[in-house]
Design an enzyme around this catalytic site. Structure first.
Site, short mmCIF file in Angstrom:
data_model
loop_
_atom_site.label_atom_id
_atom_site.label_comp_id
_atom_site.label_asym_id
_atom_site.label_seq_id
_atom_site.Cartn_x
_atom_site.Cartn_y
_atom_site.Cartn_z
N CYS A 56 1.32 -1.10 0.30
CA CYS A 56 0.19 -0.14 0.12
C CYS A 56 1.09 1.03 0.14
O CYS A 56 1.68 1.47 1.01
CB CYS A 56 -0.99 -0.40 1.44
SG CYS A 56 -2.13 1.68 1.75
N GLN A 101 -2.11 9.40 16.04
CA GLN A 101 -2.67 9.75 14.77
C GLN A 101 -1.62 9.05 14.71
O GLN A 101 -0.30 8.45 14.39
CB GLN A 101 -2.40 11.45 14.78
CG GLN A 101 -3.14 12.21 15.89
CD GLN A 101 -4.41 12.25 15.39
OE1 GLN A 101 -5.20 12.13 14.19
NE2 GLN A 101 -5.15 13.29 16.09
N TYR A 118 -11.27 13.56 26.57
CA TYR A 118 -11.58 12.20 25.11
C TYR A 118 -9.67 12.73 24.90
O TYR A 118 -9.50 12.12 22.71
CB TYR A 118 -11.30 12.90 23.86
CG TYR A 118 -13.62 13.29 22.92
CD1 TYR A 118 -14.43 11.88 22.34
CD2 TYR A 118 -14.59 13.66 23.65
CE1 TYR A 118 -15.93 12.09 22.81
CE2 TYR A 118 -16.02 14.10 23.99
CZ TYR A 118 -16.56 13.25 23.58
OH TYR A 118 -17.83 13.07 23.50
N ASP A 164 -11.60 16.47 21.17
CA ASP A 164 -11.00 15.73 19.97
C ASP A 164 -11.89 14.15 19.88
O ASP A 164 -11.33 13.45 19.89
CB ASP A 164 -9.59 15.22 20.00
CG ASP A 164 -8.94 15.18 18.26
OD1 ASP A 164 -10.25 14.59 17.45
OD2 ASP A 164 -7.55 14.53 18.29
N CYS A 224 -12.60 15.27 13.05
CA CYS A 224 -12.24 14.31 11.78
C CYS A 224 -13.48 13.71 11.27
O CYS A 224 -12.92 13.02 9.92
CB CYS A 224 -11.74 13.08 12.19
SG CYS A 224 -12.68 11.72 13.54
#
Length: 455
Positions: free
Chosen positions: A163, A287, A316, A385, A412
């Protein structure tokens, strides 16, 4: 209004990129989504699914090509579905992502987007080989184990041996672990027969440290020759310092189950970003693009505009990454998360960096914040977040009761952000909206919104 019929063919001009990376056009005032089509292109399409409010179509012919169209370098790009925008020049991807944020605000809020400062998307210099974690599903085909990703909107597994948005080490380790499972003749889970043991291989690399963790996800506790598998992985792959087994008996789209046990090495790997190092256990959130994460957190720091006197809540909080980034400029940081493993890591990370002004607890922000308020502790800045589903409605109610001067929302998912933004704007002014490209070649976009309490 005349309804579009299935299999109907018609001309279409593409106006913009939609939230899932598809081209968006309008035919007889009806919205049409066309995967692979780009803004400015004139195409002939065929309707494949007609819904009451929109139609899905495929390109049959391109009459006018976009000057920004490029050949996707991935050989399985069109089958895989993991990326949506490899066929679009990167500079245009950044513009499209800003527009995706605008679309969400137009759809879910009453704001006129002209009233808001929506900044240009912050991109990458080299938008390839950036993902530090792979989660590849497994299938047994003709006696061989195949690893890869499900094709778009299906459970057809596409083999992805290399990938090109993954860090090269994750590709190498995934392929070797797959071969080891093959050598040991470990039964692979079959969705149809519900038999077999191993579902998924998860590989995470510390990009700066080079340390690698392998997590083998199984349907139950049973894993034949598990000790030998752990030793063999460590033998063939010296960079792997942690081999874990996660048990997930549930039939859900979630990769991880609740229980994780060690097969070899340590329970965690270390990663470094700037001056900070982090301990990452198997289920801890971190992340996926460290290079862009530094830019993201620096933008959060700018938005917080700290003087050294502020009390900050990192809701969070995961393993405490954002809080650590801001701790030096704050009087105190307090964080919370519902995943206890992440909180353990956050405490270790704070202790390792000798941050005496950081405190982390397990639980929901909407339960913990009112308790602290009753004890006389009031935050000046709250940073959140949340997952793709957005903030819990109870958290938003709590935020509006506690009223910190500054609220920073890291999202996100522009759609859930926009819905939450509408509720928050009752008491808060939107200072600016900053998109950040955490996932080049995909339609995903991260967004930072700075809110300031209305006077």
């Amino acid at each position: 209004m005349e309804k579009i019929q299935q299999n109907q063919k018609f001309p279409l001009t593409i106006k913009r990129i939609g939230i899932n990376g598809e081209g968006v056009g309008y035919f007889k005032k009806q919205v049409v989504f066309v995967p692979g089509a780009l803004p400015g292109e004139e195409v002939v399409v065929e309707a494949v699914r007609a819904h009451p409010k929109f139609t899905e179509a495929i390109v049959k012919k391109v009459r006018k090509r976009s000057p920004h169209r490029v050949k996707a370098p991935c050989p399985v790009y069109e089958q895989c579905g993991g990326c949506q925008l490899q066929h679009l020049e990167y500079a245009q991807q950044l513009k499209a992502k800003r527009d995706i944020v605008i679309q969400a605000l137009e759809r879910y809020t009453k704001f006129s987007v002209e009233q808001l400062e929506i900044r240009d998307t912050i991109g990458m210099e080299d938008p390839w080989k950036y993902r530090n974690k792979s989660q590849f599903q497994l299938r047994e085909m003709k006696g061989k184990i195949v690893s890869g990703l499900y094709s778009m909107n299906s459970h057809r597994l596409i083999s992805v041996p290399e990938c090109i948005v993954q860090h090269p080490i994750t590709n190498k380790v995934n392929n070797e672990v797959r071969r080891i499972l093959e050598d040991f003749r470990i039964p692979i889970y079959n969705e149809k027969t519900k038999k077999g043991i191993v579902k998924t291989i998860v590989v995470r690399v510390g990009v700066e440290t080079g340390q690698v963790q392998v997590v083998i996800v199984t349907t139950g506790k049973e894993l034949p020759r598990k000790d030998m598998i752990g030793k063999e992985i460590k033998k063939r792959l010296p960079e792997v310092v942690s081999v874990m087994q996660n048990i997930n008996p549930k039939k859900t789209s979630l990769v991880f189950g609740d229980k994780t046990q060690k097969l070899a090495g340590t329970d965690y790997i270390e990663e470094k970003m700037s001056a900070f190092s982090y301990e990452l256990s198997a289920r801890a959130f971190f992340q996926l693009n460290p290079e862009q994460t530094i830019k993201l957190y620096d933008e959060v720091k700018k938005a917080a505009n700290l003087t050294g006197k502020e009390k900050i809540v990192d809701a969070y909080c995961g393993v405490g990454t954002i809080g650590l980034w801001l701790a030096e400029g704050a009087a105190e940081i307090r964080g919370m998360d519902v995943i206890g493993e992440g909180i353990k890591d956050a405490k270790k990370n704070a202790a390792k960096h000798h941050l005496n002004n950081a405190m982390y607890v397990t639980g929901k922000a909407e339960d913990i914040l009112p308790k602290w308020e009753r004890e006389g502790w009031h935050p000046d800045v709250i940073i959140v977040d949340p997952p793709r589903t957005g903030c819990d409605p109870e958290f938003l109610k709590t935020l509006l009761k506690i009223k910190p001067k500054t609220f920073i929302y890291v999202s996100c998912n522009p759609s859930t952000l926009a819905k939450d933004l509408q509720a928050i704007s009752k008491q808060y002014e939107v200072r600016y909206v900053q998109p950040v490209d955490m996932f080049p070649q995909t339609s995903h976009v991260e967004v930072i919104v700075k809110f300031v309490l209305k006077v």
